[in-house]
Scaffold this active site. Sequence first.
Site, PDB file in Angstrom:
ATOM      1  N   HIS A 281      -9.188 -81.717 -19.396  1.00  0.00           N
ATOM      2  CA  HIS A 281     -10.259 -81.437 -18.438  1.00  0.00           C
ATOM      3  C   HIS A 281     -10.049 -82.300 -17.214  1.00  0.00           C
ATOM      4  O   HIS A 281      -9.630 -83.453 -17.345  1.00  0.00           O
ATOM      5  CB  HIS A 281     -11.636 -81.733 -19.067  1.00  0.00           C
TER       6      HIS A 281
ATOM      7  N   ASP B  59     -14.218 -75.154 -24.375  1.00  0.00           N
ATOM      8  CA  ASP B  59     -13.723 -73.841 -24.797  1.00  0.00           C
ATOM      9  C   ASP B  59     -13.031 -73.873 -26.148  1.00  0.00           C
ATOM     10  O   ASP B  59     -12.617 -72.844 -26.665  1.00  0.00           O
ATOM     11  CB  ASP B  59     -12.758 -73.289 -23.744  1.00  0.00           C
TER      12      ASP B  59
END
Length: 429
Positions: free
Chosen positions: A306, A363
């Site tokens: 991320h 996710d």
Amino acid sequence: MSENARLINGEQEIEFPLIIGSEQEVGLDISKLRAQTGMITLDEGFVNTGSTRSAITFLNGEQGILRYCGYAIEDIADKCDFIESAYLLLNGELPNSEQLSEFRSAIISEMDIPEGLINIITSFPKDAHPMAVLSAAVNALSTYYQDQVDPLDCGQVKSSIRRLIATLPTIAAYSHRHATGQKLITPCPELGYVENFLRMMLADEDGNYEADPDFVDALNLLLIVHADHEQNCSTSTVRMVGSANTNVYASIAAGICALWGPLHGGANEACVNMLKQIAADDGDVEKYVDMAKDKASSFRLMGFGHRVYKNYDPRARIFKKACDELLEKLDTDDPLFLIAQKLERVALEDEYFVARKLYPNVDFYSGVIYRAIGIPVEMFTVLFAMGRLPGWIAHWQEMHASPSKRICRPRQVYTGPNGRELPEISERS
Ligand code: CMC
């Protein structure tokens, strides 16, 4: 801390104001840099650029903190439903019970979509990606309410916002039923938001669907946790498009397109496809970890890494727990959940992932929950869009309300050819 920072370039010394946020984050206001020095800042991919001041979401990637309007995501996920969280993001405060029931009823009563829009959705090819249908349909929705698209009229904006939140599940479910050749199931005013979506998606041809309360809770959780994430790619897109005084429908349609990409919201679909691929490959997790580390290969572990989280993504932690609980209640072992857990273990111990602070992201586990509920994989990113919608709108509103609002217009460092003579076509090689 001093109020200004100094930049020294040769003989020149310039002061820039420091902007301190409510969590003591410091921003260097360089808006006058070019006027004073002729220089611009260069920050490709906006790795270190603050594009705005915002009071909506606070996240601290190093400590793994995420809060909406000051409330910890864990508490919101525990105590609120999605509509309540949407109200919080849109208004900056939690609703009291009267405000909540007014907002909830307004949303539920507006879930139907115009007949013309149904015709548009059902005229797309059946194998169209639902994210393409969703963004096209959101833009098309505005054409049925042309007296309500002025972005500077608060009344028009308020009704457009409610309409968008109300109709997104209907558009999503209709695109799925069209793709799968099933009769469309209209929204039911007696049901809640999430229950309505599940019924429109999963009911039989006569509209029969008994929503499992665990599925309703799980979907509420998924939507809440996706609802905002400050200046991510799609939210920045919504702000950028909206800064041109583009109406809210078109701005949201642009955000949906940005979310679709596999490096952003599309990662949930890509992640489950990757887990399936590993499962079909005898569950050989190590092989895929090695591939992700191999610089000669373009393969990345979907659902890992991320831009801002350099610690465990708090959203992934919430989803992992929910996954565990849901699968236990359903008494099923999703092989993909087992592979996901193994992959996480291997990757978290691997020097490559440790050194780069690559943790499972939001996710990684969401797809396993969607699968347990019965949502098909191509709809995963659509669900992300449904969740992110209040966040997009909250940022669009905040941007318009800001006294310092200006059209977003980054600069560049030009690296092309210098001025040259334009040759006649006969002289060109
Ligand atoms: N698998 C293998 N290596 C990775 C991964 C990954 N998933 N993610 C980053 N790296 C490596 C990358 O190769 C680079 O290595 P090196 O320093 O040796 O060149 C280093 O880690 C830093 O990566 P980056 O691409 O510079 O990081 P970024 O901040 O630009 O990208 C990201 C962030 C999320 C796009 C990236 O981590 C990624 O592609 N992840 C997989 C896709 C994904 O799961 N996306 C969902 C993000 S969370 C939800 C959302 O935002 O919508």
